[in-house]
Design a protein around this motif. Structure first.
Motif, PDB file in Angstrom:
ATOM      1  N   GLY A  43     -19.681  23.639  -6.773  1.00 11.64           N
ATOM      2  CA  GLY A  43     -19.756  22.463  -5.907  1.00 11.64           C
ATOM      3  C   GLY A  43     -18.509  21.611  -6.004  1.00 11.64           C
ATOM      4  O   GLY A  43     -18.010  21.090  -4.992  1.00 11.64           O
ATOM      5  N   ILE A  44     -17.980  21.460  -7.209  1.00  5.32           N
ATOM      6  CA  ILE A  44     -16.747  20.689  -7.399  1.00  5.32           C
ATOM      7  C   ILE A  44     -15.580  21.396  -6.722  1.00  5.32           C
ATOM      8  O   ILE A  44     -14.748  20.758  -6.065  1.00  5.32           O
ATOM      9  CB  ILE A  44     -16.476  20.464  -8.899  1.00  5.32           C
ATOM     10  CG1 ILE A  44     -17.488  19.474  -9.462  1.00  5.32           C
ATOM     11  CG2 ILE A  44     -15.048  19.981  -9.138  1.00  5.32           C
ATOM     12  CD1 ILE A  44     -17.449  19.322 -10.960  1.00  5.32           C
ATOM     13  N   ARG A  49     -11.577  21.717  -2.374  1.00  6.88           N
ATOM     14  CA  ARG A  49     -10.966  22.403  -1.222  1.00  6.88           C
ATOM     15  C   ARG A  49     -11.066  21.546   0.041  1.00  6.88           C
ATOM     16  O   ARG A  49     -10.120  21.454   0.819  1.00  6.88           O
ATOM     17  CB  ARG A  49     -11.604  23.767  -1.036  1.00  6.88           C
ATOM     18  CG  ARG A  49     -11.188  24.758  -2.111  1.00  6.88           C
ATOM     19  CD  ARG A  49     -11.633  26.184  -1.814  1.00  6.88           C
ATOM     20  NE  ARG A  49     -11.154  27.052  -2.875  1.00  6.88           N
ATOM     21  CZ  ARG A  49     -11.893  27.461  -3.907  1.00  6.88           C
ATOM     22  NH1 ARG A  49     -13.158  27.108  -4.013  1.00  6.88           N
ATOM     23  NH2 ARG A  49     -11.372  28.243  -4.836  1.00  6.88           N
ATOM     24  N   ARG A  50     -12.209  20.912   0.226  1.00  8.43           N
ATOM     25  CA  ARG A  50     -12.388  20.048   1.408  1.00  8.43           C
ATOM     26  C   ARG A  50     -11.489  18.819   1.339  1.00  8.43           C
ATOM     27  O   ARG A  50     -10.888  18.430   2.336  1.00  8.43           O
ATOM     28  CB  ARG A  50     -13.849  19.639   1.536  1.00  8.43           C
ATOM     29  CG  ARG A  50     -14.738  20.760   2.001  1.00  8.43           C
ATOM     30  CD  ARG A  50     -16.178  20.320   2.120  1.00  8.43           C
ATOM     31  NE  ARG A  50     -16.989  21.394   2.685  1.00  8.43           N
ATOM     32  CZ  ARG A  50     -18.302  21.429   2.615  1.00  8.43           C
ATOM     33  NH1 ARG A  50     -18.977  20.456   2.029  1.00  8.43           N
ATOM     34  NH2 ARG A  50     -18.962  22.442   3.152  1.00  8.43           N
ATOM     35  N   THR A  51     -11.415  18.207   0.180  1.00  8.47           N
ATOM     36  CA  THR A  51     -10.569  17.012   0.025  1.00  8.47           C
ATOM     37  C   THR A  51      -9.107  17.374   0.215  1.00  8.47           C
ATOM     38  O   THR A  51      -8.366  16.664   0.904  1.00  8.47           O
ATOM     39  CB  THR A  51     -10.794  16.358  -1.352  1.00  8.47           C
ATOM     40  OG1 THR A  51     -12.179  16.059  -1.516  1.00  8.47           O
ATOM     41  CG2 THR A  51      -9.973  15.092  -1.497  1.00  8.47           C
ATOM     42  N   ALA A  52      -8.684  18.464  -0.401  1.00  8.14           N
ATOM     43  CA  ALA A  52      -7.293  18.902  -0.245  1.00  8.14           C
ATOM     44  C   ALA A  52      -6.981  19.179   1.226  1.00  8.14           C
ATOM     45  O   ALA A  52      -5.953  18.729   1.746  1.00  8.14           O
ATOM     46  CB  ALA A  52      -7.035  20.141  -1.094  1.00  8.14           C
ATOM     47  N   ALA A  59      -6.263  23.713  -2.233  1.00  7.04           N
ATOM     48  CA  ALA A  59      -6.591  23.650  -3.658  1.00  7.04           C
ATOM     49  C   ALA A  59      -6.810  25.052  -4.205  1.00  7.04           C
ATOM     50  O   ALA A  59      -7.706  25.762  -3.767  1.00  7.04           O
ATOM     51  CB  ALA A  59      -7.839  22.799  -3.874  1.00  7.04           C
ATOM     52  N   ASP A  60      -5.980  25.430  -5.150  1.00  5.43           N
ATOM     53  CA  ASP A  60      -6.116  26.679  -5.892  1.00  5.43           C
ATOM     54  C   ASP A  60      -6.922  26.343  -7.145  1.00  5.43           C
ATOM     55  O   ASP A  60      -6.380  25.809  -8.106  1.00  5.43           O
ATOM     56  CB  ASP A  60      -4.724  27.205  -6.239  1.00  5.43           C
ATOM     57  CG  ASP A  60      -4.736  28.418  -7.156  1.00  5.43           C
ATOM     58  OD1 ASP A  60      -5.803  29.040  -7.339  1.00  5.43           O
ATOM     59  OD2 ASP A  60      -3.657  28.738  -7.711  1.00  5.43           O
ATOM     60  N   CYS A  61      -8.231  26.602  -7.114  1.00  6.41           N
ATOM     61  CA  CYS A  61      -9.144  26.192  -8.192  1.00  6.41           C
ATOM     62  C   CYS A  61      -9.305  27.293  -9.228  1.00  6.41           C
ATOM     63  O   CYS A  61      -9.584  28.443  -8.875  1.00  6.41           O
ATOM     64  CB  CYS A  61     -10.516  25.831  -7.614  1.00  6.41           C
ATOM     65  SG  CYS A  61     -10.481  24.476  -6.432  1.00  6.41           S
ATOM     66  N   ARG A  62      -9.156  26.909 -10.492  1.00  7.40           N
ATOM     67  CA  ARG A  62      -9.315  27.859 -11.595  1.00  7.40           C
ATOM     68  C   ARG A  62     -10.025  27.182 -12.760  1.00  7.40           C
ATOM     69  O   ARG A  62      -9.934  25.969 -12.929  1.00  7.40           O
ATOM     70  CB  ARG A  62      -7.962  28.366 -12.072  1.00  7.40           C
ATOM     71  CG  ARG A  62      -7.129  29.005 -10.966  1.00  7.40           C
ATOM     72  CD  ARG A  62      -5.879  29.568 -11.526  1.00  7.40           C
ATOM     73  NE  ARG A  62      -4.893  29.818 -10.489  1.00  7.40           N
ATOM     74  CZ  ARG A  62      -3.739  30.399 -10.722  1.00  7.40           C
ATOM     75  NH1 ARG A  62      -3.422  30.782 -11.942  1.00  7.40           N
ATOM     76  NH2 ARG A  62      -2.883  30.594  -9.738  1.00  7.40           N
ATOM     77  N   TYR A 145     -12.731  13.952  -8.780  1.00  3.07           N
ATOM     78  CA  TYR A 145     -11.877  15.022  -8.273  1.00  3.07           C
ATOM     79  C   TYR A 145     -11.342  14.672  -6.888  1.00  3.07           C
ATOM     80  O   TYR A 145     -10.168  14.916  -6.586  1.00  3.07           O
ATOM     81  CB  TYR A 145     -12.640  16.346  -8.213  1.00  3.07           C
ATOM     82  CG  TYR A 145     -12.836  17.000  -9.556  1.00  3.07           C
ATOM     83  CD1 TYR A 145     -11.950  17.961 -10.017  1.00  3.07           C
ATOM     84  CD2 TYR A 145     -13.914  16.669 -10.366  1.00  3.07           C
ATOM     85  CE1 TYR A 145     -12.126  18.576 -11.243  1.00  3.07           C
ATOM     86  CE2 TYR A 145     -14.107  17.274 -11.599  1.00  3.07           C
ATOM     87  CZ  TYR A 145     -13.207  18.218 -12.038  1.00  3.07           C
ATOM     88  OH  TYR A 145     -13.381  18.827 -13.260  1.00  3.07           O
ATOM     89  N   ALA A 146     -12.193  14.109  -6.036  1.00  2.19           N
ATOM     90  CA  ALA A 146     -11.741  13.684  -4.703  1.00  2.19           C
ATOM     91  C   ALA A 146     -10.691  12.584  -4.835  1.00  2.19           C
ATOM     92  O   ALA A 146      -9.667  12.596  -4.132  1.00  2.19           O
ATOM     93  CB  ALA A 146     -12.925  13.221  -3.864  1.00  2.19           C
TER      94      ALA A 146
END
Length: 160
Positions: A43-44, A49-52, A59-62, A145-146
């Motif tokens: 969810g985060i 990704r939406r905020t970016a 957003a490259d999330c890892r 995070y946003a």
């Protein structure tokens, strides 16, 4: 691993931002929900990704539970990313190596924590990462995070 230069839309972007999550954050929603809430890491990542995207970024999330993997991701970001949002989790308070990696890459860094680390146990009050972060956001839950991505977008725009 998917290519961070080409988001799921298939439209290349001018360098993604790295959203890096440290140890135990894969257990969000299950681990101490009274402290960390009930939102999951998935969810985060969707929120990120939406905020970016709202700021023209990708957003490259890892996430990793391993310090060396996190350090390798920071090193990799040096040449392929525009900035870093990091929740170092427990490594905030213990990892000089992660702090040094963030300092070495010379990218804007926003540190984020779900809980207010200053209202918790004494050992959590100090973060090695904070000393090299441009901004620290803590205690805002997943909304942090946003806020972090919005602020990183502002930093990138100002440095343009």
């Amino acid at each position: 691993m998917p290519n961070p230069q080409v988001p799921p839309t298939g439209v290349p972007v001018p360098g993604p931002v790295l959203v890096l999550n440290g140890p135990n954050l894969n257990l969000l929603g299950l681990r101490e929900p009274e402290v960390y809430g009930t939102d999951t890491l998935a969810g985060i990542e969707l929120l990120c990704r939406r905020t970016a995207a709202a700021h023209g970024l990708y957003a490259d999330c890892r996430q990793s539970n391993h310090e060396g993997v996190l350090i390798d991701a920071v090193h990799e970001a040096r040449t392929g990313h525009r900035g870093i949002v990091i929740n170092p989790a427990g490594y905030s308070h213990t990892s000089v190596a992660l702090r040094d990696a963030l300092a070495a890459v010379e990218l804007p860094v926003v540190e984020v924590h779900l809980s207010n680390i200053h209202r918790r146990e004494e050992f959590r009050h100090h973060s090695f990462v904070s000393a090299v972060a441009d901004t620290v956001i803590c205690g805002a839950g997943t909304h942090g995070y946003a806020l972090a991505l919005t602020h990183l977008a502002r930093i990138l725009e100002e440095n343009r």
